[in-house]
Design a protein around this motif. Structure first.
Motif, mmCIF file in Angstrom:
data_model
loop_
_atom_site.group_PDB
_atom_site.id
_atom_site.type_symbol
_atom_site.label_atom_id
_atom_site.label_comp_id
_atom_site.label_asym_id
_atom_site.label_seq_id
_atom_site.Cartn_x
_atom_site.Cartn_y
_atom_site.Cartn_z
ATOM 1 N N ASP A 69 36.721 9.144 17.299
ATOM 2 C CA ASP A 69 36.763 7.769 17.807
ATOM 3 C C ASP A 69 37.953 7.017 17.218
ATOM 4 O OD1 ASP A 69 35.314 5.500 19.245
ATOM 5 O OD2 ASP A 69 35.511 4.680 17.230
ATOM 6 N N SER A 70 38.186 7.198 15.940
ATOM 7 C CA SER A 70 39.346 6.569 15.303
ATOM 8 C C SER A 70 40.644 7.133 15.869
ATOM 9 C CB SER A 70 39.303 6.798 13.787
ATOM 10 O OG SER A 70 38.120 6.237 13.226
ATOM 11 N N GLY A 71 40.625 8.442 16.129
ATOM 12 C CA GLY A 71 41.809 9.069 16.715
ATOM 13 C C GLY A 71 42.112 8.528 18.096
ATOM 14 N N ALA A 72 41.060 8.273 18.883
ATOM 15 C CA ALA A 72 41.252 7.713 20.218
ATOM 16 C C ALA A 72 41.890 6.334 20.130
ATOM 17 C CB ALA A 72 39.915 7.638 20.948
ATOM 18 N N THR A 73 41.452 5.550 19.137
ATOM 19 C CA THR A 73 42.042 4.220 18.939
ATOM 20 C C THR A 73 43.525 4.328 18.635
ATOM 21 O OG1 THR A 73 39.935 3.368 18.112
ATOM 22 C CG2 THR A 73 41.906 2.090 17.604
ATOM 23 N N ALA A 74 43.878 5.286 17.767
ATOM 24 C CA ALA A 74 45.287 5.473 17.408
ATOM 25 C C ALA A 74 46.106 5.934 18.617
ATOM 26 C CB ALA A 74 45.404 6.488 16.276
ATOM 27 N N ILE A 75 45.519 6.826 19.431
ATOM 28 C CA ILE A 75 46.241 7.362 20.583
ATOM 29 C C ILE A 75 46.544 6.271 21.601
ATOM 30 C CG2 ILE A 75 46.040 8.863 22.602
ATOM 31 C CD1 ILE A 75 44.509 10.832 20.820
ATOM 32 N N VAL A 76 45.522 5.451 21.927
ATOM 33 C CA VAL A 76 45.746 4.408 22.941
ATOM 34 C C VAL A 76 46.698 3.336 22.413
ATOM 35 C CG1 VAL A 76 43.517 4.814 24.049
ATOM 36 C CG2 VAL A 76 43.692 3.091 22.251
ATOM 37 N N THR A 77 46.684 3.103 21.091
ATOM 38 C CA THR A 77 47.620 2.128 20.512
ATOM 39 C C THR A 77 49.048 2.631 20.619
ATOM 40 O OG1 THR A 77 45.936 1.343 18.951
ATOM 41 C CG2 THR A 77 48.224 0.834 18.437
ATOM 42 N N LEU A 78 49.251 3.907 20.279
ATOM 43 C CA LEU A 78 50.583 4.487 20.378
ATOM 44 C C LEU A 78 51.058 4.528 21.828
ATOM 45 C CD1 LEU A 78 50.240 7.438 17.821
ATOM 46 C CD2 LEU A 78 51.563 5.328 17.539
ATOM 47 N N ASN A 79 50.131 4.827 22.731
ATOM 48 C CA ASN A 79 50.489 4.859 24.148
ATOM 49 C C ASN A 79 50.916 3.477 24.633
ATOM 50 O OD1 ASN A 79 50.757 6.156 26.689
ATOM 51 N ND2 ASN A 79 48.804 5.294 27.342
#
Length: 219
Positions: free
Chosen positions: A197-207
């Protein structure tokens, strides 16, 4: 009084050059006497042709709405590849925009008081940065640098942002859905799901940060 054929030809010539013509008359004992013709013309913004070409490249149809006569409107709109509607009062512009908005998404760009009602009727009202206070207050967006070429750039950025949002929603919900199922099945543990879940947050932020590097493909 009747205007002579020669004067009518002069009026037609001036209007074909994009000028608005006013006939100056003087009252006399014999009736009204022609004193002369007054013609004036708004200067076209230097970036108009470039902006219209870029909008066309984006698949956007442009229409010029004006209160001027058909000849003046055609002399400006036709070389730019634009459609036009002439002899429109402010109320006529609203009616025309409402008709378009019933079938299409419409953006109205204007800078004057007379443009404000039509901007309000459109799906999106865009004001020029140097426009009147009424136009700026009515608009949903404004071109702050008063350059028409910013309009296609703004549309491109808006489209890129919308695509980015769709990607982020799909990524976030997809990852959450996958790890919800695998956690319920006992394939992955709770901590793995939390990290995902934390990784998903990081991915969408970077995107989303990719938009900072967005450069118009129309340059």
């Amino acid at each position: 009084m009747l205007i002579s054929t020669e004067v009518n030809k002069q009026i037609e010539l001036l209007e074909s050059q994009g000028k608005t013509v006013v006939v100056a008359l003087r009252e006399s004992n014999d009736g009204l006497e022609l004193q002369g013709l007054i013609a004036w013309q708004d200067e076209m913004r230097p970036d108009t042709a470039e902006a219209v070409a870029k909008l066309s490249k984006l698949g956007i149809r442009t229409i010029m709405l004006t209160g001027d006569n058909e000849r003046s409107a055609a002399s400006i709109a036709v070389p730019l590849g634009m459609d036009f509607k002439a002899r429109l009062l402010p109320a006529d512009k609203v009616t025309f925009v409402n008709e378009l908005a019933s079938q299409h998404r419409v953006a109205m760009v204007g800078d004057g008081i007379n443009d404000a009602p039509a901007m309000k009727a459109a799906n999106i009202g865009v004001a020029m940065g140097g426009g009147t206070d009424v136009a700026l207050e009515t608009a949903d967006a404004a071109l702050t640098h008063n350059r028409l070429t910013e309009l296609p750039a703004m549309i491109e950025l808006s489209r890129a942002t919308l695509n980015n949002i769709k990607q982020n929603v799909a990524l976030a919900l997809g990852l959450k859905g996958v790890f919800l199922v695998t956690s319920l099945l006992g394939i992955t543990g709770l901590w793995v799901a939390v990290l995902a879940d934390s990784g998903a947050t990081a991915i969408v932020t970077l995107n989303a940060l990719r938009l900072l590097r967005h450069k118009s493909s129309l340059d």
